[in-house]
Design an enzyme around this catalytic site. Structure first.
Site, PDB file in Angstrom:
ATOM      1  CD  GLU A  18      -2.947   0.925   2.370  1.00 36.48           C
ATOM      2  OE1 GLU A  18      -3.449   1.970   2.816  1.00 36.48           O
ATOM      3  OE2 GLU A  18      -3.227  -0.201   2.807  1.00 36.48           O
ATOM      4  CE  LYS A  60      -6.402  -0.609   1.145  1.00 42.37           C
ATOM      5  NZ  LYS A  60      -6.650  -1.198   2.453  1.00 42.37           N
TER       6      LYS A  60
END
Length: 195
Positions: A18, A60
């Protein structure tokens, strides 16, 4: 992130990597493309150098946008093109899915942008979807502001509509209203000396 991903995989878990570049600031869309390209290229280099099994990873990250205070206006199509360009330049085909954060965007803007990205992503083999907890939750909480207790029926109805919107955007099928997903440039403030 690469060490985290490797540890996850060594324990039988799928890592969700992420990297998140902030919407804060006045950077242009071109500047956002440049920095996101560098960040993602370095991320995937490190994942490879650490021996991470790429098909066992999920990306992500943020939707690439100009800064919230950027003076220049951009259409949702401009933003979608910028995102697809960065994906084509950086995202390994071995990674099967990328899920975008809402990152401070409204649900309507995030959905319009994701839908536009999916509409023009004709070459990439990836599943491009969403991970929008804040964009879902904030409108639900707003329903309860100033009222006693949870507004469960209204929250349930709104949540179902939000999920339909998100699902359609993940398939490139959500259009929203005119202007959804556009970045409206901030007007330069006039200083007293400019009078």
């Amino acid at each position: 992130l690469a060490r985290y991903a490797l540890i996850c995989q060594s324990e039988g878990l799928m890592p969700i990597v992420e990297p998140d570049v902030s919407l804060s600031g006045n950077h242009t869309l071109d500047e956002a493309v440049s920095i996101n390209t560098k960040v993602l290229a370095e991320l995937f280099k490190q994942l490879t150098d650490h021996g991470v099994y790429m098909p066992g990873c999920t990306l992500k990250s943020n939707i690439i946008n100009p800064g919230k205070d950027c003076l220049i206006s951009y259409t949702v199509s401009d933003i979608a093109s910028a995102n697809v360009t960065v994906l084509e330049q950086t995202l390994p085909v071995a990674i099967k899915t990328a899920n975008y954060l809402s990152g401070g965007q409204s649900l309507n803007n995030a959905a319009a942008r994701l839908s536009a990205i999916n509409k023009i992503n004709t070459r990439g083999p990836w599943n491009l979807s969403f991970s929008w907890s804040a964009a879902f939750q904030l409108p639900l909480l707003e329903l309860c502001r100033g009222k006693e207790g949870l507004q469960l029926d209204a929250m349930r109805a709104l949540y179902i509509e939000e999920l339909k919107m998100a699902s359609a955007s993940a398939k490139g099928e959500w259009d929203g209203e005119e202007g959804d997903g556009d970045h409206k440039g901030k007007k330069k403030r006039k200083l007293d000396d400019d009078k």
